[in-house]
Design a protein around this motif. Sequence first.
Motif, PDB file in Angstrom:
ATOM      1  N   VAL A 219      -4.001  14.112  39.480  1.00 14.09           N
ATOM      2  CA  VAL A 219      -4.643  15.200  40.224  1.00 14.09           C
ATOM      3  C   VAL A 219      -6.098  14.852  40.525  1.00 14.09           C
ATOM      4  CG1 VAL A 219      -5.339  17.616  40.170  1.00 14.09           C
ATOM      5  CG2 VAL A 219      -3.082  16.945  39.311  1.00 14.09           C
ATOM      6  N   ARG A 220      -6.813  14.425  39.487  1.00 19.32           N
ATOM      7  CA  ARG A 220      -8.223  14.065  39.676  1.00 19.32           C
ATOM      8  C   ARG A 220      -8.349  12.790  40.503  1.00 19.32           C
ATOM      9  NH1 ARG A 220     -11.390  14.516  34.036  1.00 19.32           N
ATOM     10  NH2 ARG A 220     -13.164  14.168  35.439  1.00 19.32           N
ATOM     11  N   SER A 221      -7.414  11.894  40.346  1.00 24.62           N
ATOM     12  CA  SER A 221      -7.433  10.652  41.126  1.00 24.62           C
ATOM     13  C   SER A 221      -7.337  10.963  42.618  1.00 24.62           C
ATOM     14  CB  SER A 221      -6.272   9.758  40.689  1.00 24.62           C
ATOM     15  OG  SER A 221      -6.203   8.600  41.483  1.00 24.62           O
ATOM     16  N   ILE A 222      -6.395  11.836  42.973  1.00 23.36           N
ATOM     17  CA  ILE A 222      -6.207  12.200  44.377  1.00 23.36           C
ATOM     18  C   ILE A 222      -7.441  12.912  44.915  1.00 23.36           C
ATOM     19  CG2 ILE A 222      -4.881  13.676  45.935  1.00 23.36           C
ATOM     20  CD1 ILE A 222      -2.436  13.077  44.085  1.00 23.36           C
ATOM     21  N   ALA A 223      -7.960  13.857  44.135  1.00 23.75           N
ATOM     22  CA  ALA A 223      -9.142  14.609  44.573  1.00 23.75           C
ATOM     23  C   ALA A 223     -10.337  13.689  44.784  1.00 23.75           C
ATOM     24  CB  ALA A 223      -9.476  15.692  43.544  1.00 23.75           C
ATOM     25  N   THR A 224     -10.498  12.726  43.890  1.00 22.93           N
ATOM     26  CA  THR A 224     -11.637  11.813  43.980  1.00 22.93           C
ATOM     27  C   THR A 224     -11.543  10.908  45.197  1.00 22.93           C
ATOM     28  OG1 THR A 224     -11.832  11.815  41.568  1.00 22.93           O
ATOM     29  CG2 THR A 224     -12.931  10.034  42.740  1.00 22.93           C
ATOM     30  N   VAL A 225     -10.346  10.346  45.434  1.00 26.24           N
ATOM     31  CA  VAL A 225     -10.206   9.414  46.549  1.00 26.24           C
ATOM     32  C   VAL A 225     -10.309  10.153  47.884  1.00 26.24           C
ATOM     33  CG1 VAL A 225      -7.680   9.406  46.846  1.00 26.24           C
ATOM     34  CG2 VAL A 225      -8.989   7.299  47.220  1.00 26.24           C
TER      35      VAL A 225
ATOM     36  N   ASN B 146     -11.106   0.094  52.601  1.00 29.65           N
ATOM     37  CA  ASN B 146     -10.605   0.082  51.224  1.00 29.65           C
ATOM     38  C   ASN B 146     -10.339   1.486  50.690  1.00 29.65           C
ATOM     39  OD1 ASN B 146     -10.529  -2.732  50.822  1.00 29.65           O
ATOM     40  ND2 ASN B 146     -12.741  -2.777  50.501  1.00 29.65           N
ATOM     41  N   ILE B 147     -11.209   2.427  51.048  1.00 29.86           N
ATOM     42  CA  ILE B 147     -11.006   3.805  50.589  1.00 29.86           C
ATOM     43  C   ILE B 147      -9.741   4.403  51.203  1.00 29.86           C
ATOM     44  CG2 ILE B 147     -11.932   6.155  50.743  1.00 29.86           C
ATOM     45  CD1 ILE B 147     -14.719   4.966  50.351  1.00 29.86           C
ATOM     46  N   ASN B 148      -9.548   4.188  52.499  1.00 29.04           N
ATOM     47  CA  ASN B 148      -8.353   4.721  53.153  1.00 29.04           C
ATOM     48  C   ASN B 148      -7.075   4.087  52.615  1.00 29.04           C
ATOM     49  OD1 ASN B 148      -8.826   6.657  55.656  1.00 29.04           O
ATOM     50  ND2 ASN B 148     -10.565   5.257  55.554  1.00 29.04           N
ATOM     51  N   LEU B 149      -7.122   2.774  52.408  1.00 28.14           N
ATOM     52  CA  LEU B 149      -5.943   2.102  51.853  1.00 28.14           C
ATOM     53  C   LEU B 149      -5.654   2.608  50.442  1.00 28.14           C
ATOM     54  CD1 LEU B 149      -3.694   0.012  51.973  1.00 28.14           C
ATOM     55  CD2 LEU B 149      -5.349  -1.721  51.240  1.00 28.14           C
ATOM     56  N   THR B 150      -6.687   2.724  49.623  1.00 24.19           N
ATOM     57  CA  THR B 150      -6.508   3.203  48.248  1.00 24.19           C
ATOM     58  C   THR B 150      -5.977   4.633  48.236  1.00 24.19           C
ATOM     59  OG1 THR B 150      -8.298   1.780  47.479  1.00 24.19           O
ATOM     60  CG2 THR B 150      -7.658   3.591  46.034  1.00 24.19           C
ATOM     61  N   ALA B 151      -6.495   5.471  49.114  1.00 25.75           N
ATOM     62  CA  ALA B 151      -6.003   6.848  49.204  1.00 25.75           C
ATOM     63  C   ALA B 151      -4.517   6.849  49.559  1.00 25.75           C
ATOM     64  CB  ALA B 151      -6.800   7.629  50.240  1.00 25.75           C
ATOM     65  N   GLY B 152      -4.148   6.026  50.524  1.00 30.04           N
ATOM     66  CA  GLY B 152      -2.738   5.925  50.903  1.00 30.04           C
ATOM     67  C   GLY B 152      -1.875   5.428  49.765  1.00 30.04           C
ATOM     68  N   GLN B 153      -2.364   4.437  49.024  1.00 30.24           N
ATOM     69  CA  GLN B 153      -1.607   3.895  47.894  1.00 30.24           C
ATOM     70  C   GLN B 153      -1.407   4.946  46.809  1.00 30.24           C
ATOM     71  OE1 GLN B 153      -4.269   0.603  47.148  1.00 30.24           O
ATOM     72  NE2 GLN B 153      -2.855  -0.895  48.049  1.00 30.24           N
ATOM     73  N   ILE B 154      -2.483   5.660  46.473  1.00 25.74           N
ATOM     74  CA  ILE B 154      -2.402   6.661  45.404  1.00 25.74           C
ATOM     75  C   ILE B 154      -1.462   7.799  45.796  1.00 25.74           C
ATOM     76  CG2 ILE B 154      -3.727   8.452  44.172  1.00 25.74           C
ATOM     77  CD1 ILE B 154      -6.075   6.458  44.116  1.00 25.74           C
TER      78      ILE B 154
END
Length: 201
Positions: free
Chosen positions: A5-11, A23-31
């Motif tokens: 939950v916090r991971s998604i909110a943070t990204v 990198n942020i967009n890719l990481t958000a998509g991965q998470i």
Amino acid sequence: MGDSVRSIATVKKGAEISPDNFNINLTAGQILNNTNDKQGALPFLKHAVELEPHNSDAIQLLAQVYYDLGKQQNAVKTYKIAIDEEDDKKVKADLYFNLGVIYNQMSEFDAAEMAFDEAYYLNDQDFEAVMGMARSFEGLGDKYKDGTDGVEKDLSKAARWYKKAEKKIKDAKSIDLDNEDEYSKQLELIQYKRNYVEGLQ
């Protein structure tokens, strides 16, 4: 730490602050993809690919998310882009195999076979992929034998796909020598099916 939950909110917050950071967009998509929010992952991955259109990792993940969401045409288009951008033969073989699976689901059987053949050409030692092809071809034989899944019953086409399945099982058997007995059993079943439909023609 397992706190999705916090991971998604943070990204997501990171993407708000720096919306054009690849990198942020890719990481958000991965998470989001890893937490099974495929629909939520889609816009981040699409934007990541827009930002770096030659990044094969982002393109492959986008293609997979399209596939998981049932957007088959989008998945096909994206897999083709990923194939064009990929240099590693084994990775490219996997992409062709995935493309073949999608074509199979779309009942575009000739295109599926061509994709599978490309996968085998690029990595002819991947016996698991070869058996995946064999199962796909057997499934097509079953569809034509029984006239199911929107396929019109056609025993000659059923026999044709069973023959192709036999060939792939023989290919896998020649690669994976440790499981020869198992392949022989599978081959007997396919041959039984082929003999059955040929006997009805």
